[in-house]
Design a protein around this motif. Structure first.
Motif, PDB file in Angstrom:
ATOM      1  N   ARG A  47       0.557  -0.861  -0.078  1.00  0.00           N
ATOM      2  CA  ARG A  47      -0.056   0.128   0.101  1.00  0.00           C
ATOM      3  C   ARG A  47       1.145   1.310  -0.128  1.00  0.00           C
ATOM      4  O   ARG A  47       0.567   2.288  -0.943  1.00  0.00           O
ATOM      5  CB  ARG A  47      -0.366  -0.082   1.472  1.00  0.00           C
ATOM      6  CG  ARG A  47      -1.960   1.017   1.511  1.00  0.00           C
ATOM      7  CD  ARG A  47      -2.694   0.648   1.920  1.00  0.00           C
ATOM      8  NE  ARG A  47      -3.384  -0.143   1.785  1.00  0.00           N
ATOM      9  CZ  ARG A  47      -4.666  -0.618   2.179  1.00  0.00           C
ATOM     10  NH1 ARG A  47      -5.712   0.306   1.788  1.00  0.00           N
ATOM     11  NH2 ARG A  47      -5.301  -1.831   2.008  1.00  0.00           N
ATOM     12  N   GLY A  48       2.000   1.289   0.962  1.00  0.00           N
ATOM     13  CA  GLY A  48       2.342   2.286   0.809  1.00  0.00           C
ATOM     14  C   GLY A  48       3.049   2.261  -0.585  1.00  0.00           C
ATOM     15  O   GLY A  48       3.680   3.973  -0.667  1.00  0.00           O
ATOM     16  N   ALA A  49       4.110   1.619  -1.005  1.00  0.00           N
ATOM     17  CA  ALA A  49       4.859   1.291  -2.454  1.00  0.00           C
ATOM     18  C   ALA A  49       4.015   2.260  -3.405  1.00  0.00           C
ATOM     19  O   ALA A  49       4.952   3.379  -4.628  1.00  0.00           O
ATOM     20  CB  ALA A  49       5.246   0.137  -3.192  1.00  0.00           C
ATOM     21  N   VAL A  50       2.283   1.632  -3.874  1.00  0.00           N
ATOM     22  CA  VAL A  50       1.615   2.363  -4.278  1.00  0.00           C
ATOM     23  C   VAL A  50       1.337   4.545  -3.874  1.00  0.00           C
ATOM     24  O   VAL A  50       0.898   4.367  -5.189  1.00  0.00           O
ATOM     25  CB  VAL A  50       0.392   1.359  -4.233  1.00  0.00           C
ATOM     26  CG1 VAL A  50      -0.886   1.979  -5.323  1.00  0.00           C
ATOM     27  CG2 VAL A  50       0.420   0.440  -4.562  1.00  0.00           C
ATOM     28  N   GLU A  51       1.279   4.653  -3.205  1.00  0.00           N
ATOM     29  CA  GLU A  51       0.768   5.422  -2.643  1.00  0.00           C
ATOM     30  C   GLU A  51       2.369   6.782  -2.791  1.00  0.00           C
ATOM     31  O   GLU A  51       2.287   7.939  -3.804  1.00  0.00           O
ATOM     32  CB  GLU A  51       1.043   5.968  -1.135  1.00  0.00           C
ATOM     33  CG  GLU A  51      -0.875   5.641  -0.613  1.00  0.00           C
ATOM     34  CD  GLU A  51      -0.505   5.978   0.642  1.00  0.00           C
ATOM     35  OE1 GLU A  51       0.385   6.429   2.082  1.00  0.00           O
ATOM     36  OE2 GLU A  51      -1.740   5.821   1.583  1.00  0.00           O
ATOM     37  N   GLU A  52       3.521   5.840  -2.973  1.00  0.00           N
ATOM     38  CA  GLU A  52       4.280   6.776  -3.501  1.00  0.00           C
ATOM     39  C   GLU A  52       5.237   6.533  -5.218  1.00  0.00           C
ATOM     40  O   GLU A  52       5.269   8.070  -5.326  1.00  0.00           O
ATOM     41  CB  GLU A  52       5.918   5.692  -3.191  1.00  0.00           C
ATOM     42  CG  GLU A  52       5.860   6.179  -1.750  1.00  0.00           C
ATOM     43  CD  GLU A  52       7.771   5.857  -1.249  1.00  0.00           C
ATOM     44  OE1 GLU A  52       8.464   5.592  -1.621  1.00  0.00           O
ATOM     45  OE2 GLU A  52       7.950   5.479   0.351  1.00  0.00           O
ATOM     46  N   LEU A  53       4.377   5.864  -5.464  1.00  0.00           N
ATOM     47  CA  LEU A  53       4.947   5.310  -7.148  1.00  0.00           C
ATOM     48  C   LEU A  53       3.625   6.187  -7.719  1.00  0.00           C
ATOM     49  O   LEU A  53       4.030   6.960  -8.903  1.00  0.00           O
ATOM     50  CB  LEU A  53       4.609   3.918  -7.819  1.00  0.00           C
ATOM     51  CG  LEU A  53       5.736   3.114  -7.568  1.00  0.00           C
ATOM     52  CD1 LEU A  53       5.810   1.325  -7.131  1.00  0.00           C
ATOM     53  CD2 LEU A  53       7.056   3.127  -7.655  1.00  0.00           C
ATOM     54  N   LEU A  54       2.042   5.743  -7.606  1.00  0.00           N
ATOM     55  CA  LEU A  54       1.245   6.601  -7.611  1.00  0.00           C
ATOM     56  C   LEU A  54       0.313   8.227  -7.796  1.00  0.00           C
ATOM     57  O   LEU A  54      -0.628   8.496  -8.074  1.00  0.00           O
ATOM     58  CB  LEU A  54       0.090   5.231  -8.523  1.00  0.00           C
ATOM     59  CG  LEU A  54       0.527   4.151  -9.155  1.00  0.00           C
ATOM     60  CD1 LEU A  54      -1.025   3.211  -8.876  1.00  0.00           C
ATOM     61  CD2 LEU A  54       0.693   4.762 -10.100  1.00  0.00           C
ATOM     62  N   GLY A  55       0.986   8.342  -6.109  1.00  0.00           N
ATOM     63  CA  GLY A  55       0.441   9.581  -5.720  1.00  0.00           C
ATOM     64  C   GLY A  55      -0.714   8.842  -4.395  1.00  0.00           C
ATOM     65  O   GLY A  55      -1.424   7.290  -4.707  1.00  0.00           O
ATOM     66  N   LEU A  56      -1.852   9.584  -3.927  1.00  0.00           N
ATOM     67  CA  LEU A  56      -2.278   9.455  -2.924  1.00  0.00           C
ATOM     68  C   LEU A  56      -3.682   9.438  -4.158  1.00  0.00           C
ATOM     69  O   LEU A  56      -3.884   9.218  -5.120  1.00  0.00           O
ATOM     70  CB  LEU A  56      -2.371  10.440  -2.068  1.00  0.00           C
ATOM     71  CG  LEU A  56      -1.804  10.708  -1.142  1.00  0.00           C
ATOM     72  CD1 LEU A  56      -2.320  11.945   0.090  1.00  0.00           C
ATOM     73  CD2 LEU A  56      -1.927   9.527   0.416  1.00  0.00           C
ATOM     74  N   PRO A  57      -4.633   8.468  -3.864  1.00  0.00           N
ATOM     75  CA  PRO A  57      -5.979   8.087  -4.273  1.00  0.00           C
ATOM     76  C   PRO A  57      -6.561   8.312  -4.230  1.00  0.00           C
ATOM     77  O   PRO A  57      -6.663  10.038  -3.304  1.00  0.00           O
ATOM     78  CB  PRO A  57      -6.162   6.398  -3.748  1.00  0.00           C
ATOM     79  CG  PRO A  57      -5.766   6.540  -2.572  1.00  0.00           C
ATOM     80  CD  PRO A  57      -4.350   7.213  -2.296  1.00  0.00           C
TER      81      PRO A  57
END
Length: 151
Positions: A47-57
């Motif tokens: 979840r944290g890696a996705v936030e870093e890669l794509l930004g906050l949903p």
């Protein structure tokens, strides 16, 4: 040679009339590109890696705690008519119980039906369609009297 003031007034009126009838478009939200989604590794990233890669949903954890939803829509404004949505897209990144990515899917809205545009994992994740269908149908249809009542 003197130009009549009426000529200038008519010219300004014509310019205003032409610009008032121009279609304008307004974009809302953010959906990651395919290149950005390719950087997320299913089964590895958290979840944290996705936030870093794509930004906050746009939304996530509000009605379901296992996914991030990136939502974008495009609205058409024409003269005095009510604005209408012409495009809507959702990218759903779902996680397993240990917050590891288990699916990435892109949904579009075609003829009022939710259409899966792409999906990384073909099994499971189909239960999200009803939630996404609600997002697609209700996005932008908010009326303040529904919450606060009539004044």
């Amino acid at each position: 040679m003197q130009v009549n003031r009426g000529f200038y007034a008519a010219l300004v009126g014509v310019i205003l009339l032409v610009t008032a009838c121009t279609t304008m478009y307004r974009n809302h939200g953010y959906v990651p590109s395919d290149e950005e989604l390719d950087s997320v590794i299913v089964g590895v990233d958290t979840r944290g890696a996705v936030e870093e890669l794509l930004g906050l949903p746009t939304t996530g954890g509000v009605t379901r705690s296992d996914g991030f939803y990136y939502i974008a829509s495009r609205w058409e404004h024409y003269a005095y008519r009510k604005p209408r949505p012409i495009e809507r897209e959702i990218v759903a990144v779902t996680f397993d119980s240990e917050s590891v990515v288990n699916n990435i899917a892109r949904y579009g809205l075609e003829d009022g039906k939710v259409i899966v545009l792409s999906r990384r994992v073909t099994d499971g994740g189909a239960g999200d369609i009803s939630f996404i269908r609600q997002l697609m149908g209700d996005f932008g249809n908010f009326d303040a009297t529904q919450v606060f009542g009539d004044p």
